[in-house]
Enzyme design. Structure first.
Site, short mmCIF file in Angstrom:
data_model
loop_
_atom_site.label_atom_id
_atom_site.label_comp_id
_atom_site.label_asym_id
_atom_site.label_seq_id
_atom_site.Cartn_x
_atom_site.Cartn_y
_atom_site.Cartn_z
N ASP A 1 50.63 25.01 15.93
CA ASP A 1 48.94 25.94 15.77
C ASP A 1 48.17 25.71 16.74
OD1 ASP A 1 48.15 26.90 13.12
OD2 ASP A 1 47.02 25.72 12.78
N CYS B 1 48.97 49.43 -0.87
CA CYS B 1 48.02 47.96 -1.55
C CYS B 1 47.42 48.02 -0.37
CB CYS B 1 49.24 46.33 -1.67
SG CYS B 1 48.09 45.23 -1.64
N CYS C 1 35.27 36.45 9.34
CA CYS C 1 35.80 36.08 8.54
C CYS C 1 35.17 34.72 8.43
CB CYS C 1 37.64 35.98 9.00
SG CYS C 1 38.17 34.36 8.11
FE1 SF4 Z 1 49.08 43.65 -0.17
FE2 SF4 Z 1 47.55 42.59 1.57
FE3 SF4 Z 1 49.21 41.31 0.16
FE4 SF4 Z 1 49.58 43.59 1.99
S1 SF4 Z 1 48.97 41.73 2.49
S2 SF4 Z 1 50.59 43.27 0.07
S3 SF4 Z 1 48.25 44.73 1.36
S4 SF4 Z 1 47.11 41.74 -0.54
FE1 SF4 Z 2 39.99 36.50 4.41
FE2 SF4 Z 2 38.53 35.89 6.16
FE3 SF4 Z 2 37.81 38.23 4.70
FE4 SF4 Z 2 38.48 35.28 3.24
S1 SF4 Z 2 36.50 36.03 4.99
S2 SF4 Z 2 39.67 37.08 2.48
S3 SF4 Z 2 40.10 34.61 4.76
S4 SF4 Z 2 39.30 37.86 6.22
#
Ligand code: SF4
Ligand code: SF4
Length: 375
Positions: free
Chosen positions: A127, A186, A209
């Site tokens: 990381d 999806c 996020c």
């Molecule tokens: Fe579905 Fe998102 Fe998982 Fe892809 S990453 S399989 S779009 S939930």
């Molecule tokens: Fe994912 Fe960030 Fe959205 Fe939470 S806030 S679902 S970690 S993209």
């Protein structure tokens, strides 16, 4: 030339759950990363845009001159399935990867031990390197990149830590890249994100996020996002938890990644709001949470308290209006106004009278105005 099979056996002996080897080449999605940085999607994470680090991402030889191979390893971290306590609004919620000890300290020595057996110069990163780990993870056959931007293994999901070892050694066999994608039609992760942080599939606006807002962001989260962060106080698992591929998540064998109690994964907000420095160190020392410190954790707990509808949190929030740290005072004011409504007016007025910090004063004034008072 070294045996790829031998290396993989040693990686497995060291406890790694996934391992793949790829030739040292530029990361396949480097251009997309550079466009992401240029668009400012990385927010306050200025280190991602630093020219010396961008140069290293473009040319692995700047990290290790003469590098020939990259070894990518994965280590499962999911210890328990989602617990009912995690959705209790009077508790803060911690992302599953941070329920136990700090993974850097656990993985790095194992990776160094693996590298030490190769008899060639190396660098290891967990990381911390200027390197697109997930991209190389895909290139080394460890999975595919999902629309949620995670590296997803078709038989283990995405709940694993990734480590990378750069070496001057060459191997007798290299892995093929993973599939381009397995998301199909999806869109669960995109729909489930509470803050609408995906600009489009495969592209995350870090500034929206919850993981960024609760961990990387050092200041004041935008007002419009605060009600959307729910009870998360460190990270967020939602876009991984809803992913169907995580049905295959494998329970980690690393006991250090298990929470010592439910309170470690979902600490009562009343406890977090009353934490002092010593209490923070005792509770979160040696965990990934340690790096954000008490002030940011209490800031996050204030946001969660404001979203909780739990009236028992009014008293500790009121006490935090006189905390030494402006960041805490500001967020305590927001939470108090949200939780106590008109009853918050008197303590907020008193706080405004004695407040000297300009940003906290601004927040207090906004909170009072929202409470319908002319201040
Ligand atoms: Fe579905 Fe998102 Fe998982 Fe892809 S990453 S399989 S779009 S939930
Ligand atoms: Fe994912 Fe960030 Fe959205 Fe939470 S806030 S679902 S970690 S993209």
């Amino acid at each position: 030339m070294l045996s790829a099979t031998g290396l993989k056996a040693r990686a497995s002996d060291l406890g790694f759950n996934l391992v793949g080897i790829t030739p040292a080449r530029p990361a396949p999605h480097l251009d997309a990363f550079l466009r992401w940085v240029e668009a400012g999607r990385h927010g306050e994470m200025g280190y991602l845009a630093r020219e010396d680090r961008l140069a290293r991402r473009r040319d692995l030889n700047l990290i290790l001159p003469g590098v020939r191979s990259l070894v990518l390893v994965g280590l499962d971290y999911r210890s328990l399935p989602p617990l009912p306590a995690l959705t209790d609004p009077s508790r803060g919620r911690i992302a599953a990867y941070a329920w136990g000890v700090d993974y850097h300290g656990l993985m790095t020595p194992r990776l160094e031990e693996l590298a030490g057996g190769l008899g060639a110069e190396f660098r290891v990163y967990v990381d911390t390197g200027a390197i697109l780990e997930r991209d190389y993870g895909w290139q080394a056959g460890l999975g595919f990149i999902g629309k949620n931007t995670m590296l997803i293994h078709p038989r283990r999901g995405s709940n694993f830590f990734l480590g990378v070892l750069l070496t001057m050694a060459e191997f007798d066999a290299y892995d093929q890249p993973g599939p381009a994608t397995r998301c199909g039609t999806c869109t669960r992760c995109l729909a489930a994100c509470p803050t609408d942080a995906f600009c489009e599939p495969y592209v995350l606006d870090a500034q929206r996020c919850i993981s960024y807002l609760t961990i990387e962001h050092k200041g004041i989260p935008p007002r419009e996002l605060r009600p959307l962060t729910g009870n998360w106080v460190f990270g967020c698992d939602i876009c991984q938890d809803v992913c169907p591929w995580n049905r295959f998540a494998v329970q980690t064998q690393v006991t250090e990644f298990f929470p010592v109690s439910v309170d470690r994964a979902a600490p009562p907000l009343a406890d977090l709001l009353t934490l002092d420095e010593a209490g923070f160190a005792a509770r979160f020392g040696r965990s990934p949470i340690e790096r954000i410190g008490r002030v940011r954790l209490v800031r996050n707990a204030c946001l969660a308290a404001g979203n909780s509808r739990d009236a028992t949190l009014i008293a500790p929030l009121q006490s935090l209006l006189s905390d030494l740290h402006p960041l805490i005072r500001l967020h305590a004011a927001w939470a108090l106004a949200r939780l106590a409504g008109p009853e918050a007016v008197a303590p907020l007025r008193t706080a405004l009278d004695g407040e000297t910090d300009a940003e906290v004063r601004q927040e207090l004034a906004a909170c009072l105005e929202e409470a319908g008072q002319n201040c």
